[in-house]
Design a protein around this motif. Structure first.
Motif, PDB file in Angstrom:
ATOM      1  N   CYS A  37      12.605   1.743 -11.866  1.00 14.51           N
ATOM      2  CA  CYS A  37      12.660   2.837 -10.892  1.00 14.51           C
ATOM      3  C   CYS A  37      13.872   2.601  -9.988  1.00 14.51           C
ATOM      4  O   CYS A  37      13.742   2.339  -8.798  1.00 14.51           O
ATOM      5  CB  CYS A  37      11.355   2.867 -10.089  1.00 14.51           C
ATOM      6  SG  CYS A  37      11.059   4.399  -9.181  1.00 14.51           S
ATOM      7  N   SER A  42      13.733   8.347  -9.364  1.00  9.92           N
ATOM      8  CA  SER A  42      12.464   9.001  -9.006  1.00  9.92           C
ATOM      9  C   SER A  42      12.642  10.495  -8.810  1.00  9.92           C
ATOM     10  O   SER A  42      11.685  11.269  -8.977  1.00  9.92           O
ATOM     11  CB  SER A  42      11.868   8.362  -7.747  1.00  9.92           C
ATOM     12  OG  SER A  42      12.701   8.567  -6.625  1.00  9.92           O
ATOM     13  N   GLN A  46      10.441  13.393 -11.079  1.00 12.92           N
ATOM     14  CA  GLN A  46       9.692  14.543 -10.584  1.00 12.92           C
ATOM     15  C   GLN A  46      10.113  15.861 -11.239  1.00 12.92           C
ATOM     16  O   GLN A  46       9.465  16.885 -11.028  1.00 12.92           O
ATOM     17  CB  GLN A  46       9.836  14.624  -9.060  1.00 12.92           C
ATOM     18  CG  GLN A  46       9.136  13.459  -8.376  1.00 12.92           C
ATOM     19  CD  GLN A  46       9.428  13.387  -6.894  1.00 12.92           C
ATOM     20  OE1 GLN A  46       8.822  14.106  -6.099  1.00 12.92           O
ATOM     21  NE2 GLN A  46      10.359  12.516  -6.527  1.00 12.92           N
ATOM     22  N   PRO A  51       4.507  11.893  -9.709  1.00 12.37           N
ATOM     23  CA  PRO A  51       4.276  10.449  -9.561  1.00 12.37           C
ATOM     24  C   PRO A  51       2.803  10.082  -9.616  1.00 12.37           C
ATOM     25  O   PRO A  51       2.438   9.046 -10.197  1.00 12.37           O
ATOM     26  CB  PRO A  51       4.886  10.132  -8.195  1.00 12.37           C
ATOM     27  CG  PRO A  51       5.960  11.149  -8.015  1.00 12.37           C
ATOM     28  CD  PRO A  51       5.426  12.404  -8.657  1.00 12.37           C
ATOM     29  N   ASP A  69      13.863   2.637  -5.886  1.00  8.30           N
ATOM     30  CA  ASP A  69      13.206   3.934  -5.678  1.00  8.30           C
ATOM     31  C   ASP A  69      11.686   3.807  -5.597  1.00  8.30           C
ATOM     32  O   ASP A  69      10.998   4.784  -5.268  1.00  8.30           O
ATOM     33  CB  ASP A  69      13.590   4.925  -6.780  1.00  8.30           C
ATOM     34  CG  ASP A  69      14.756   5.805  -6.368  1.00  8.30           C
ATOM     35  OD1 ASP A  69      15.528   5.391  -5.474  1.00  8.30           O
ATOM     36  OD2 ASP A  69      14.912   6.903  -6.929  1.00  8.30           O
ATOM     37  N   MET A  73       8.678   6.120  -3.743  1.00 11.21           N
ATOM     38  CA  MET A  73       7.435   6.407  -4.475  1.00 11.21           C
ATOM     39  C   MET A  73       6.226   5.953  -3.659  1.00 11.21           C
ATOM     40  O   MET A  73       5.189   6.628  -3.621  1.00 11.21           O
ATOM     41  CB  MET A  73       7.455   5.685  -5.821  1.00 11.21           C
ATOM     42  CG  MET A  73       8.464   6.243  -6.794  1.00 11.21           C
ATOM     43  SD  MET A  73       7.776   7.561  -7.808  1.00 11.21           S
ATOM     44  CE  MET A  73       6.787   6.573  -8.921  1.00 11.21           C
TER      45      MET A  73
END
Length: 252
Positions: A37, A42, A46, A51, A69, A73
């Motif tokens: 990540c 991230s 999406q 998530p 990231d 999250m």
């Protein structure tokens, strides 16, 4: 049954033009595993899924281009409109300490309430739905794992950051798709030892392992990726491609 991987970030060490850092969404029969990540990944996640719909996350090591990231999250899951959304997190050694060090004291305590942490190292195995995940230690300056994901005998192998070595060759043995880092170009002269692969080295490892398909990823953000592809073709004669953000490969 379906089994696919979507690239969420393919740039090595730092972002590139329109390219985020390492992140890969692996899906099989409705189960979803996020592998790494890094910076910007991230946001691409999406565009593909939510998530909170992930079943598990694997972070291969603590370098920020593979894990940072996860901070965003954490906040998205912690303050979800429906309440906190816990997720299983499999993390290499030092990952959680690195990330929680970026948080306030209260948030650092809550991190493990949102992410149910299992620290992992080479030799560990776990399942996510129909996906069986096997880990191997990678040659890299910090604790790092490479992974092999199998579904019904079909395999995806991800090198993470690695300088290669016998353990990676064995993990990638007969892989249906080998997602391998190719950070550098040329013959590797002048680069530090024990850190990354060149495109030629990635191709050589794929050939030695008998991988069916090779996808080059983690190419340094400032490099001409077409040159990386051409150099890998010198050492690998099979199905070869470059990882592009939001590109997917279907394994089953």
């Amino acid at each position: 049954m379906s089994f696919d991987v979507t690239v969420l970030g393919s740039s090595g060490s730092h972002t590139g033009p329109g390219r985020a850092c390492s992140g890969y969404l692996v899906r099989a029969d409705g189960a979803q595993l996020l592998v790494d990540c890094g910076n910007g990944s991230s946001a691409n996640l999406q565009r593909v899924t939510r998530p909170e719909d992930l079943d598990a996350i694997l972070i291969t090591h603590r370098h920020v281009d593979h894990c940072v990231d996860l901070i965003g999250m954490f906040y998205a899951l912690r303050f979800h409109p429906s309440g906190p959304q816990p997720i299983e997190l499999y993390a290499a050694l030092e990952v959680v300490d690195t990330l929680t060090g970026l948080l306030s004291h209260d948030s650092a305590l809550e991190f493990r309430e949102v992410f149910h942490v299992t620290e992992v190292t080479g030799g560990d195995r776990f399942d996510v739905g129909p996906m069986h995940v096997e880990l191997a230690d990678a040659i890299h300056p910090v604790p790092t794992v490479s992974c092999r994901v199998e579904v019904d005998g079909v395999s995806l192998v991800y090198s993470s950051d690695s300088a290669g070595g016998p353990a990676l060759v064995e993990l990638a043995r007969g892989a249906d798709l080998f997602l391998c880092e190719a950070t550098w170009q040329g013959d590797g002269e002048g680069y530090p030892d024990g850190m990354h692969l060149t495109a030629r080295e990635a191709g050589r490892i794929a050939t030695e392992a008998g991988a069916h398909r090779l996808v080059l990823t983690h190419v340094l953000g400032s490099l001409d990726r077409n040159r990386s592809l051409a150099e890998a073709q010198e050492t690998f004669s099979g199905d070869l491609a470059l990882a592009d953000d939001l590109r997917s490969w279907l394994l089953i």
